[in-house]
Design a protein around this motif. Structure first.
Motif, PDB file in Angstrom:
ATOM      1  N   CYS A 295      35.409  10.954   3.132  1.00  0.00           N
ATOM      2  CA  CYS A 295      36.380  12.036   2.945  1.00  0.00           C
ATOM      3  C   CYS A 295      37.514  11.606   2.014  1.00  0.00           C
ATOM      4  N   SER A 299      38.543  13.336  -1.551  1.00  0.00           N
ATOM      5  CA  SER A 299      39.683  14.121  -1.062  1.00  0.00           C
ATOM      6  C   SER A 299      40.114  15.217  -2.035  1.00  0.00           C
ATOM      7  N   TYR A 307      32.269  15.786   1.068  1.00  0.00           N
ATOM      8  CA  TYR A 307      33.383  15.798   2.016  1.00  0.00           C
ATOM      9  C   TYR A 307      32.896  16.286   3.381  1.00  0.00           C
ATOM     10  N   ARG A 311      32.898  14.517   7.149  1.00  0.00           N
ATOM     11  CA  ARG A 311      33.362  15.183   8.369  1.00  0.00           C
ATOM     12  C   ARG A 311      32.309  15.065   9.473  1.00  0.00           C
ATOM     13  N   VAL A 349      41.271  14.981   8.221  1.00  0.00           N
ATOM     14  CA  VAL A 349      40.359  15.430   7.167  1.00  0.00           C
ATOM     15  C   VAL A 349      40.148  16.946   7.211  1.00  0.00           C
TER      16      VAL A 349
END
Length: 839
Positions: A295, A299, A307, A311, A349
């Protein structure tokens, strides 16, 4: 004993034969327990002692006789035919082992011996279990089908105890309670006393170990970049050549944490991705570190598939924590810390995803609830709550927790834990508490840590802190306190990303009490200001009003100007609306009017912004501080944060003395506790440029050192060694002495000129020698302070020196070295082809 309570010889032989027949099963049972318990403790408590045994035939035979009244069918009724024991360091570890046993075995009976003791009793405190194998857990524990079928539903006894409990039980329990002798009062009393001491020892060990384990599990020490890189190289080599595939995930995780500390997320992903399906002790942490690295790597694109994959890794890590279905013993502090960290990282996140805000909020709340004493989780949670509620005021119910969290951050900072985050988090919380000056001070200390570049931190820490502050106010203009911090961080970020290329102009900032400065302080300050400004050439920045230290600066500047000896530009920064008791000082060459209505950090930030734009690097700037109130305190801290030399005159009260006593600031090498001494102030601001070649300078330095040694033949410390073996700190001091000699001579009416055959001047009178010696001691003070020495009882190892004082307080025995040194000036300068003459 009644006849029916005695076992007949034939029955005794029958029971022994029956046990002989089944004993091999209990031998297998003991081996299984030993293997399972050793393996389950290995990762968390490798030092645990695991024992198991099948009851010997002799022991069985004796117990049959003694216990026949209660157990008529011993083979089927005895529960201790197989016994095991786990001995660990602390009660907390014992609780962790008990949790494992209760989760992975069928508990037939549990007996916590300490519950049997009354409030005034001490003694046996183990936890005892009678267990059976649990069919659903056998495979995950590594028990084969053949072993499980052989053991069946047979029972075993397990004891869980600490080392102290083990020492008392093994040494005294049987001697005290399993003999027929009548024990004396002294023996029984001593036994009770020893049991009490052991119990208190256990309690103390547990408290200390739990506190330390909690710190280790939740927080990390600040690590120097060079040491981290060296450890990365070592761990990389170890991992590459580790032959045991079972050990590789743990080594990879250790290396990944080192890389993540410096923000090397790409390497973390490459390192941990092969172990993403690992099952065992480290599976949760591997997924957690991997997910957070993925992540962070992506970003800039929180909606991307990559991403989202990060997660998912974090969600899987959290699921493992919540499931708690472990086939190994887990340190309880470590388990809680991993769980809370999974919640916190998952919440962070999810923050950028607008449609997941409610979930991010939920996870951040849970992390703070799970570890309520963790200030970093609290700050994250509070900031996001205020963002979600569109409310920039901290709820009253949270103020006490926030203040406590600030104190915790300060404790961490003093122990070099979680830096720079301890400073930044204290700053966040103080902003939420509406304490902007304190917040700015903490942020300044964090920025100093980042600008130094000495420690291992991700490169985008400053950028993320700016984002956090901006988001807190939903895109609206921030209140003044927040804006001060934003302006400061933006300035500092510019400094770290694009160092100044401007040729520096000598700059002196003079700060101190204005309205807070009393007449006594101003009288003492006047000679210091005259010494600083009389020969200074460059830019001087001060407060711009006619009161206190700023007014004294204007007064000295005016007098120098009248004598045509002012060689600096004096600039003052003032608010658009001055307090009733402060007037503009028209003796300043220029006054810069700032936006705020009263004196505030805004003027400090403004002049620093201008200095960085026009006058080069902060490392070329010197701040002289005398006393002062809260704004002066901010001036000291911001200057230190940006890399300037800050010399505050010790003993002048206010913020000058406060910062010298502040543990978070006093260790900085650029914070100099200057004696209240005009000669030291003069040396502080004097130009370091002298017309000497390096060879000439070294010859002069050797000459000064030789003279010093000749005066001190009875002493043999490190500073008395020959020049070739002289420690760098003393060698440099001699070079600086040579460099400053011309300055001292000029101040006392002497000139220096090149000469083919220099004539050694020999006409100093006593008053000239005394004046020059005082200036030489001032130079020595500043040189020692710049080199890291501090005032205090002489201790070379700790860099403390009792002679870092003003000339008036210097012992006569020490003054002779300064007098002897200045008398040598003409002879020493002659070695560089220079001749001293009276002007």
């Amino acid at each position: 004993m009644l006849a029916g309570d005695r076992i007949a010889p034939e029955e005794h032989r029958r029971q022994i034969e029956a046990y002989l027949e089944v004993r091999p099963v209990y031998v297998t049972y003991a081996a299984v327990l030993r293997r399972v318990l050793k393996k389950c403790c290995q990762a968390a408590f490798p030092e645990a002692l695991v024992q198991s045994r099948a009851k010997t035939v002799s022991s069985f035979a004796e117990k049959c006789v003694r216990q026949y009244a209660k157990y008529k069918d011993a083979v089927d009724q005895f529960t201790d035919l197989c016994g095991g024991r786990v001995v660990v360091q602390t009660n907390e570890q014992a609780r962790a082992v008990c949790e494992f046993i209760e989760a992975n075995f069928k508990i037939v009976e549990k007996d916590d011996k300490k519950l049997l003791l009354s409030e005034d009793q001490f003694g046996y405190r183990d936890t005892h279990y009678i267990i059976e194998l649990h069919a659903d857990r056998s495979e995950i524990l590594g028990i084969s089908d053949a072993e499980r079928n052989e053991i069946g539903s047979r029972q075993a006894e397990l004891q869980i105890r600490t080392w102290l409990q083990h020492a008392w039980a093994d040494t005294l329990h049987d001697r005290i309670y399993k003999n027929e002798l009548e024990l004396s009062f002294d023996i029984r009393r001593t036994n009770a006393l020893l049991a009490a001491i052991m119990e208190e020892g256990d309690r103390t060990f547990d408290t200390m170990a739990q506190e330390l384990d909690d710190m280790i599990a939740n927080y990390g020490a600040s690590a120097e970049r060079e040491k981290v890189q060296r450890e990365i190289d070592i761990q990389t080599l170890v991992l590459e050549n580790e032959p045991d595939l079972q050990r590789r995930p743990a080594l990879a995780l250790k290396l990944a944490r080192l890389l993540a500390a410096g923000g090397e997320y790409q390497r973390v992903v490459e390192l941990l991705d092969p172990y993403r399906d690992t099952v065992g002790f480290h599976s949760c942490e591997i997924l957690q570190e991997l997910g957070f690295a993925v992540c962070n790597k992506h970003s800039a694109a929180p909606r991307s598939a990559d991403y989202h994959q990060g997660r998912l890794f974090l969600e899987n890590a959290l699921s493992l924590c919540q499931k708690g279905d472990f086939c190994f013993v887990m340190d309880l502090c470590r388990r809680n810390a991993i769980h809370a960290r999974s919640l916190s990282r998952l919440g962070r996140v999810l923050e950028p995803l607008q449609d997941e805000v409610h979930l991010a909020r939920h996870y951040l709340r849970e992390a703070s609830e799970y570890e309520p004493d963790n200030p970093y989780y609290l700050a994250d949670m509070l900031g996001f709550e205020m963002y979600c509620n569109r409310q920039a005021v901290l709820p009253a119910a949270m103020r006490t927790a926030a203040r406590k969290a600030v104190a915790t951050c300060c404790e961490h900072a003093e122990r070099s834990i979680e830096l720079p985050y301890a400073f930044l988090t204290a700053g966040r919380l103080d902003l939420l508490l509406d304490r902007p000056l304190d917040a700015l001070g903490y942020y300044a200390r964090g920025v100093r840590h980042l600008i130094e570049g000495k420690y291992c931190v991700p490169p985008n820490v400053m950028e993320r802190e700016i984002e956090w502050l901006k988001r807190l106010h939903f895109g609206q203009p921030a209140p003044k306190g927040y804006q001060w911090v934003l302006d400061f961080l933006t300035m500092a970020e510019r400094l770290t990303t694009a160092p100044s290329q401007i040729s520096p102009r000598k700059t002196l900032i003079v700060t101190g009490g204005a309205a807070s400065a009393d007449n006594e302080t101003l009288v003492k300050a006047r000679p210091l200001l005259e010494a600083a400004l009389r020969t200074f050439s460059g830019l001087v920045v001060s407060g711009g009003t006619r009161i206190g230290i700023p007014g004294s600066v204007g007064e000295v500047a005016s007098e120098l100007k009248q004598r045509n000896s002012k060689d600096f530009e004096l600039v003052g920064y003032i608010p658009k609306s001055l307090p009733y008791n402060a007037d503009e000082d028209d003796r300043y060459d220029r006054l810069v009017v700032c936006r705020d209505d009263r004196f505030s950090p805004e003027q400090v930030l403004r002049y620093w912004s201008n200095l960085l734009d026009t006058d080069g690097a902060p490392t070329d700037i010197v701040l002289l501080g005398i006393g002062g109130g809260p704004i002066s305190g901010i001036e000291y801290r911001l200057a230190l944060a940006l890399g300037a030399t800050v010399a505050v005159v010790a003993g002048t009260g206010g913020e000058a003395d406060a910062i010298l006593g502040d543990k978070l600031w006093s260790s900085l090498p650029t914070l100099l506790p200057l004696p209240n001494d005009a000669a030291s102030v003069r040396a502080l601001v004097a130009s370091q440029e002298r017309p000497f070649s390096s060879d000439d300078l070294e010859q002069m330095g050797k000459a000064f050192h030789a003279k010093y040694v000749s005066l001190s033949m009875r002493r043999l410390p490190a500073n008395m060694k020959p020049w070739s073996n002289l420690p760098e700190t003393y060698r440099r001091a001699n070079l600086e002495q040579a460099r400053y000699a011309v300055e001292i001579l000029a101040a006392c009416g002497f000139g220096v000129r090149p000469a083919p055959s220099p004539v050694v001047f020999a006409g100093f009178d006593e008053s000239e020698i005394e004046e020059m010696a005082e200036l030489e001691h001032g130079r020595w003070n500043v040189d020692r302070l710049r080199d890291g020495w501090r005032p205090g009882p002489r201790n070379d190892d700790k860099h403390l020196h009792d002679n870092i004082v003003c000339w008036a307080d210097l012992p006569e025995d020490s003054k002779k070295y300064d007098r002897a040194a200045v008398c040598e000036f003409p002879k020493v300068l002659a070695t560089a082809g220079l001749e001293v003459y009276r002007r």
